[in-house]
Design an enzyme around this catalytic site. Sequence first.
Site, PDB file in Angstrom:
ATOM      1  N   PHE A 133     -69.275  40.621 -67.268  1.00 23.76           N
ATOM      2  CA  PHE A 133     -69.238  39.957 -68.389  1.00 23.76           C
ATOM      3  C   PHE A 133     -68.493  41.020 -69.380  1.00 23.76           C
ATOM      4  O   PHE A 133     -68.730  41.419 -70.443  1.00 23.76           O
ATOM      5  CB  PHE A 133     -70.343  39.510 -69.140  1.00 23.76           C
ATOM      6  CG  PHE A 133     -69.873  38.512 -70.135  1.00 23.76           C
ATOM      7  CD1 PHE A 133     -69.423  37.401 -69.889  1.00 23.76           C
ATOM      8  CD2 PHE A 133     -70.571  38.806 -71.581  1.00 23.76           C
ATOM      9  CE1 PHE A 133     -69.252  36.181 -70.624  1.00 23.76           C
ATOM     10  CE2 PHE A 133     -70.256  37.813 -72.409  1.00 23.76           C
ATOM     11  CZ  PHE A 133     -69.557  36.554 -72.013  1.00 23.76           C
ATOM     12  N   ARG A 179     -62.229  42.327 -56.913  1.00 18.30           N
ATOM     13  CA  ARG A 179     -61.957  43.280 -55.800  1.00 18.30           C
ATOM     14  C   ARG A 179     -62.578  42.646 -54.489  1.00 18.30           C
ATOM     15  O   ARG A 179     -63.870  42.286 -54.563  1.00 18.30           O
ATOM     16  CB  ARG A 179     -62.389  44.659 -55.800  1.00 18.30           C
ATOM     17  CG  ARG A 179     -61.677  45.734 -56.800  1.00 18.30           C
ATOM     18  CD  ARG A 179     -60.056  45.641 -56.632  1.00 18.30           C
ATOM     19  NE  ARG A 179     -59.567  46.629 -57.651  1.00 18.30           N
ATOM     20  CZ  ARG A 179     -58.748  46.291 -58.651  1.00 18.30           C
ATOM     21  NH1 ARG A 179     -58.778  44.871 -58.760  1.00 18.30           N
ATOM     22  NH2 ARG A 179     -58.145  47.232 -59.319  1.00 18.30           N
ATOM     23  N   GLU A 217     -56.869  45.401 -48.640  1.00 14.29           N
ATOM     24  CA  GLU A 217     -55.476  44.708 -48.879  1.00 14.29           C
ATOM     25  C   GLU A 217     -54.421  45.834 -49.295  1.00 14.29           C
ATOM     26  O   GLU A 217     -54.775  47.063 -49.501  1.00 14.29           O
ATOM     27  CB  GLU A 217     -55.488  43.811 -50.288  1.00 14.29           C
ATOM     28  CG  GLU A 217     -55.990  44.707 -51.537  1.00 14.29           C
ATOM     29  CD  GLU A 217     -55.813  43.733 -52.841  1.00 14.29           C
ATOM     30  OE1 GLU A 217     -56.595  42.757 -52.813  1.00 14.29           O
ATOM     31  OE2 GLU A 217     -55.436  44.370 -53.911  1.00 14.29           O
ATOM     32  N   HIS A 239     -53.319  39.450 -54.755  1.00 16.27           N
ATOM     33  CA  HIS A 239     -53.543  40.272 -55.922  1.00 16.27           C
ATOM     34  C   HIS A 239     -52.398  40.260 -56.954  1.00 16.27           C
ATOM     35  O   HIS A 239     -51.998  41.274 -57.540  1.00 16.27           O
ATOM     36  CB  HIS A 239     -53.633  41.629 -55.643  1.00 16.27           C
ATOM     37  CG  HIS A 239     -54.597  42.453 -56.631  1.00 16.27           C
ATOM     38  ND1 HIS A 239     -55.429  43.490 -56.200  1.00 16.27           N
ATOM     39  CD2 HIS A 239     -54.764  42.225 -57.857  1.00 16.27           C
ATOM     40  CE1 HIS A 239     -56.030  43.797 -57.111  1.00 16.27           C
ATOM     41  NE2 HIS A 239     -55.741  43.206 -58.280  1.00 16.27           N
TER      42      HIS A 239
HETATM   43  C1  MLT Z   1     -56.451  45.679 -62.484  1.00 12.69           C
HETATM   44  O1  MLT Z   1     -57.316  46.295 -62.049  1.00 12.69           O
HETATM   45  O2  MLT Z   1     -56.387  45.700 -63.723  1.00 12.69           O
HETATM   46  C2  MLT Z   1     -56.323  44.193 -61.902  1.00 12.69           C
HETATM   47  O3  MLT Z   1     -56.932  44.174 -60.700  1.00 12.69           O
HETATM   48  C3  MLT Z   1     -54.961  44.138 -61.920  1.00 12.69           C
HETATM   49  C4  MLT Z   1     -54.157  45.335 -60.779  1.00 12.69           C
HETATM   50  O4  MLT Z   1     -54.837  45.762 -60.041  1.00 12.69           O
HETATM   51  O5  MLT Z   1     -53.100  45.167 -60.915  1.00 12.69           O
END
Ligand code: MLT
Length: 316
Positions: A147, A231, A259, A281
């Site tokens: 949260f 993730r 990934e 992603h």
């Molecule tokens: C983040 O960690 O901010 C998001 O997963 C987005 C990203 O990795 O680009």
Amino acid sequence: MMVLSADKLDGLALRGLGAAGFTVVQCQGLAPGNLPVQAATAEILIVRSTLVPKEILPQLPALKLILRAGAGTDTIDVAAAAARGIQVSNTPGRNADAVAEMALGLLLAADRRIAEGTWALRQGKWAKGALGQGMGLKGRSLGLVGFGAVGSAMARKAQGLEMKVIAWSRSLTPESARDAGVAYAANLDELARASDAISLHVASNGETRNLIGASFFANLKPGALFVNTSRGEVVDRTALLDAIRSRALRAGLDVFAGEPKVPEAPFADVELAALAVCTPHLGASTDQAAEAVAREAVRIAVEFRETGMAPNAVTV
Ligand code: MLT
């Protein structure tokens, strides 16, 4: 001050850093034999997806700050950086709405079979019968795991759809949940039992690896919706596959364990992708998020140059 960017940098960030007097050198990834000569004098490294393992750090002898243009820092060896006196910083919250919008999109798509419907039509098939019916979201319970900035953005958006929101996080208390206008779950089992749909919004670290496993899925109602934009490593993949196959879980996934860390690459986990609605992603990939992240990255670089201390410092 020299800035090395290992991922394609947003134009706004490039212009902002240039206007602030930084010299920016762009490179593709951080392959040891492939660094530009200027890497030797770079004091700031900006990355998005590119991994920063400890092996690369000796190749960047002047480095003082690794700046992640995003929230998660699981792609960076923060301990190894700290051991060399290199600060690590990120841009938390700046892409929260974009990620929450993606989570909402996957939730709707998983419930209403939007991707399967598109796929069937492209194959020349009218699959109205086979694709069945969704559960509908109004009045359903959405359980949030985590949260922080993204989780609370997701709560607001889901409430706009008249969903009931329940949240669990390590730091959430009954009081802070009440202040945020969401119901409180004392633990993950309680959250799973109370939810028709789940959305994950936790950082990936040692404590959250495989946080969501067989017992969590066993507590979910059959046919529940399950969305992951955090993730892949947070979820036990085998347990997820099992829940999709044996409990009719409908999954929407933007992230996968292991990934690719480059924009275009082969993707290995087609077994899981075949059973879910998924995206590669793309959660943070909106113009709005890119602009907000770019502005924050420039702010961090400027403040770091002036004070020697990077805002949003990430510790091990
Ligand atoms: C983040 O960690 O901010 C998001 O997963 C987005 C990203 O990795 O680009």
